[in-house]
Every structure is written in C-alpha cells, then in structure tokens.
Design a protein around this motif. Structure first.
Motif, PDB file in Angstrom:
ATOM      1  N   LEU A  22      -3.071  -6.838   2.359  1.00 63.71           N
ATOM      2  CA  LEU A  22      -3.964  -5.702   2.172  1.00 63.71           C
ATOM      3  C   LEU A  22      -5.366  -6.254   1.943  1.00 63.71           C
ATOM      4  N   HIS A  78      -4.466  -2.326   6.085  1.00 69.18           N
ATOM      5  CA  HIS A  78      -3.425  -3.284   6.427  1.00 69.18           C
ATOM      6  C   HIS A  78      -3.974  -4.314   7.411  1.00 69.18           C
ATOM      7  N   SER A 127      -7.369   5.327  -0.399  1.00 69.78           N
ATOM      8  CA  SER A 127      -7.044   3.905  -0.396  1.00 69.78           C
ATOM      9  C   SER A 127      -8.294   3.080  -0.120  1.00 69.78           C
ATOM     10  N   GLY A 158       0.811  -1.203   0.000  1.00 74.07           N
ATOM     11  CA  GLY A 158       0.000   0.000   0.000  1.00 74.07           C
ATOM     12  C   GLY A 158       0.846   1.254   0.000  1.00 74.07           C
ATOM     13  N   ASP A 162      -4.399   2.503   5.733  1.00 79.69           N
ATOM     14  CA  ASP A 162      -3.291   2.513   4.777  1.00 79.69           C
ATOM     15  C   ASP A 162      -2.977   3.957   4.401  1.00 79.69           C
TER      16      ASP A 162
END
Length: 457
Positions: free
Chosen positions: A137, A122, A118, A85, A108
């Motif tokens: 991810l 995570h 995003s 990411g 992220d």
C-alpha cells in the motif's frame, strides 16, 4: 471510479446511429497507449455486472492485437486480488517503467461506498505481467479525503515518476493531485496538478503529441480535455467542451492504433469510443460499435502497449477463454443469450451474464459443424424447434443432434463476420427477428444483416 455526482474515468466506442453524442471538443483518452504498428495491447480492469453476479474487485487482464477487440485472460477471473487496505481494487492502471518492467496501481476500494476515504493505493511490481510481486500500500497524503483513479507517467525533466489521482483539496471540490516518486515506495508531498475551479476526477494523460501534453478527465458527467506544453502542476488549460453519450460517462483512456487515436470511456459498464487522426483539432467521430468488443463485465479500464513476447507469455500463462459470445451485426449493442430457454439477442450488459456464454462444441450430428452448448446449463444446447431456437436438454436422439448442428460460413452481410447454416435445413440460417433467434431462408439485405454475427468474447 464511479460516483453518483462526481467525475470518473475510462471509456469505449459508440455507434453514432444509436448513441447521441456531444461531438464538440477534443477528448483524448487517459492512459495514453502508443505503440509501433502491429504491437499488441493489454487492458487492466475490474468487473461489475447488473445484479452483481459478475462483480470482482481484483485485477483482470485482457489482450488485443488492435486495441479494439479484446480477449479476457484467466477465464475473465482476477489474476491477483489485494490483501491489504479495503481488500479490493477499482480503476487499475499499468505503467511500463523506464527499465521495461511494469508497475500496477489501483484505487483502494472494494464496492461502491464513496464515503470511504483511503489515503493509500494498491501497488504491485511485475516483470512480465505473468507474476505480480512486492504487493504494498502506497500512502499518498494525510488529507481527510480519498485517493481515486491513480495513473503514473515518467517526467523526464524531473527524473521521477508522477502519480496523479483524484482527491478533495482545500478548495472543497475534487481536483487532480500529483506526487513524485522514483520507486513507488515513497513519494513527495502532494501538490495540486490540475484544478479548473470545479469538480474533476479521473485524470489521464497523452504525452508529447506534437510537443503538446493532453490531460483528459471527467467533469459534469462528460469527458473534457486540457493541454499544456509542459508537465508542470498548474500548467494545463481546458480547451474542449464535454463529450458524452446520453446519461453521462467517465474513465477516459487514449490508445493509438495504426495512426488513429481512440478515446475510450465507461458509461455505467458500457464502453464507448471516438476516434481522430489529429488530437490537436478537437474533432472526434463516434467509432462504429461493430469494430470493438469490451471484455465481459469490464469496468474502468487502462490500456498499455506491450511487446509480442509479453503478449505470448500472458496468453500462455493465463489461457484463452473456454467460451465465446456472439454479437449482432446490425444491432452491435446486442449479444446472443438464452432467456426462459429461448434464444434471442439482448443489449449488453445484463445478468445472468452467463446466459450469453457459449461453448462451441463439435457438431452433434456432424463434427465439421458446430453446436452451441450453454455454459451455465451445460446439459442444454441451442436447437431449432418449429424454426425457433430453444435451449433444450440433449436427449441423445438423431433428431436433436441434427436440429442442434450448424455450419459456419462467411457472414452473409460481411464476409469478415460469421453466419450459421442449419444442418437439417440447409436452406436456412440462424437470424434474429424481433430479437428472437430462429432459422429462416435468407433472401433480402435485411435478412443477410440479421443472419450475420461476430464470434468473440
């Protein structure tokens, strides 16, 4: 998550005398941490400091035996950092799963570019919070928006975990979204979990407290509460007004310790907290800042109860800090530091933050005493000169050793705290005066308070 105009999450306690509070309304801290009496806790966070010297967008951990005084692990360095990411995280959250293991979720984002959008968060798995495995991810949606401040909870009625997070929906403002999952690898399609009709962010839950579920979130720079008898999307209704110190706050966390509920929040890296014995009343009292200490440079934390075995394993794995910080008794927002090589107390936070870190070495003149060695200037120690405390290079003389040695005693204003008596002038103690550190004879109540400090991290 911290944004210029939008709501965000996680928090700490404040002293009523120094923090103006809007005390109307019930707020219960997000990530509800409930544990048996005496159970320890873990805090997950990332770090930011005023000038960026202490900024790190990795997973940081601290532990506590009372959910108030926190000890950073791994020297306050990250225990793991994202490799995918954006390459950094914010807003970490730890969930203890139904099988007793843990999952770690985080936003992220590396830095403060709020325009980044995003669609993933995570994720790590962990058996014991000593190792972090199966990094991945997790994609939550296909929308043209962010996925901020994830949390998760077990929804027994569905037999699934719910992942809630902040995003902009078709409404055009921030709402709390939800996806459901059994494995934190694939998720259902997103749904709106909570939308009061205005921007909300940083949702956190306290579940099944007297049969009621409480959702706390940031809205209009304050912490606001909603509640529901179920966990169904759309079922929560607002029941409190906002709670905040001056300047706004974000990042709610709720932790229960010894029957008391604490609501924590983050106001620009300063943690505040309030407390109540009954979440349903909507009445909160500011917690005395003396009783808690946030981890150094901590931001947007999450709190989770853990077992004593997990606590012991984490401390063994990551280690206790090799340094201490000292907090003032009567100005608990201020810590010892050196500035221009002079000792003083200043409000936390500040940079260089390392000015407030001290290695407590055996006394240079008497090993039963203590000498304060600077972490960022390790050749220098605090010593008194004309009764003022200075940070000077150890010249190896007997005079220097005596001036730089002090003896710990029970706190003059509170025996559970600490005071420091001068070795070379045993009728004098370290105290602050006009925020400068010096040694003086102590004869008054004000002097006793000025000479009393908390030794922590």
């Amino acid at each position: 998550m911290s944004t210029p105009n939008l709501p965000s999450r996680r928090l700490f306690l404040g002293m009523a005398a120094t923090v103006p509070l809007a005390m109307t309304g019930v707020l219960t801290a997000g990530r509800s941490a409930r544990a048996a009496a005496g159970s320890p806790y873990v805090m997950a966070y990332f770090t930011e400091s005023r000038r960026g010297l202490g900024t790190s967008y990795g997973l940081h951990l601290a532990v506590s035996t009372d959910a108030l005084q926190w000890m950073p692990l791994n020297q306050n360095q990250p225990v793991v950092t994202p490799t995918g990411g954006d390459g950094g995280l914010r807003d970490p959250f730890i969930l203890r799963k139904q099988d007793g293991t843990f999952v770690v979720l985080a936003t992220d984002l590396k830095g403060t570019d709020w325009t980044k959008k995003s669609q993933v968060i995570h994720v790590w798995d962990s058996a014991d919070l000593r190792s972090f495995d199966n990094y991945r991810l997790l994609k939550l949606h296909e929308m043209d928006t962010h996925s901020w401040a994830p949390e998760a909870f077990w929804d027994a009625s569905r037999g699934q975990y719910a992942v809630i997070y902040s995003a902009v929906n078709s409404s055009g403002h921030n709402v709390i979204m939800v996806n459901y999952t059994t494995d934190f690898r694939t998720v259902t399609s997103p749904q709106v979990f909570f939308d009061p009709g205005y921007d909300v962010i940083d949702g956190s839950l306290a579940m099944n407290v007297g049969g009621v579920n409480y959702l706390y979130f940031k809205a209009r720079n304050s912490l606001v509460g909603a509640r529901s008898a179920s966990l169904e999307p759309g079922s929560f209704t607002v029941f409190t007004s906002g709670l905040a110190p001056q300047g706004g706050i974000e990042a709610p966390i709720l932790a229960q310790a010894d029957g008391t509920w604490f609501l924590w929040g983050d106001a620009n890296a300063i943690f505040y907290a309030w407390q109540t014995d009954d979440l349903s009343t909507g009445t909160w009292t500011a917690t005395d800042r003396r009783v808690y200490t946030q981890p150094l440079n901590s931001k947007h934390a999450g709190i989770q109860p853990i077992s004593q075995a997990v606590y012991d394993g984490m401390v063994a794995q990551w280690g206790k800090p090799a340094w201490n910080r000292l907090k003032s008794y009567n100005f608990p927002d201020r810590f010892w530091r050196h500035a221009d090589y002079l000792g003083r107390i200043d409000p936390y936070p500040f940079d260089p933050y390392t000015d407030s870190q001290w290695k407590l070495a055996p006394g240079l003149a008497d090993a039963s005493g203590v000498s304060f060695q600077s972490v960022n200037f390790p050749t220098r120690y605090l010593r008194h000169s004309y009764y003022q405390l200075r940070l000077d290079v150890n010249d190896g003389t007997t005079r220097f050793a005596q001036d730089a040695t002090f003896h710990r005693t029970a706190g003059l204003a509170d025996a559970s705290w600490t005071s420091f008596r001068s070795h070379s002038h045993p009728d004098r103690y370290i105290r602050h005066y006009d925020y400068a550190l010096r040694i003086d004879p102590i004869t008054t109540a004000v002097g006793r308070a000025d000479a009393t400090f908390s030794l922590g991290y």
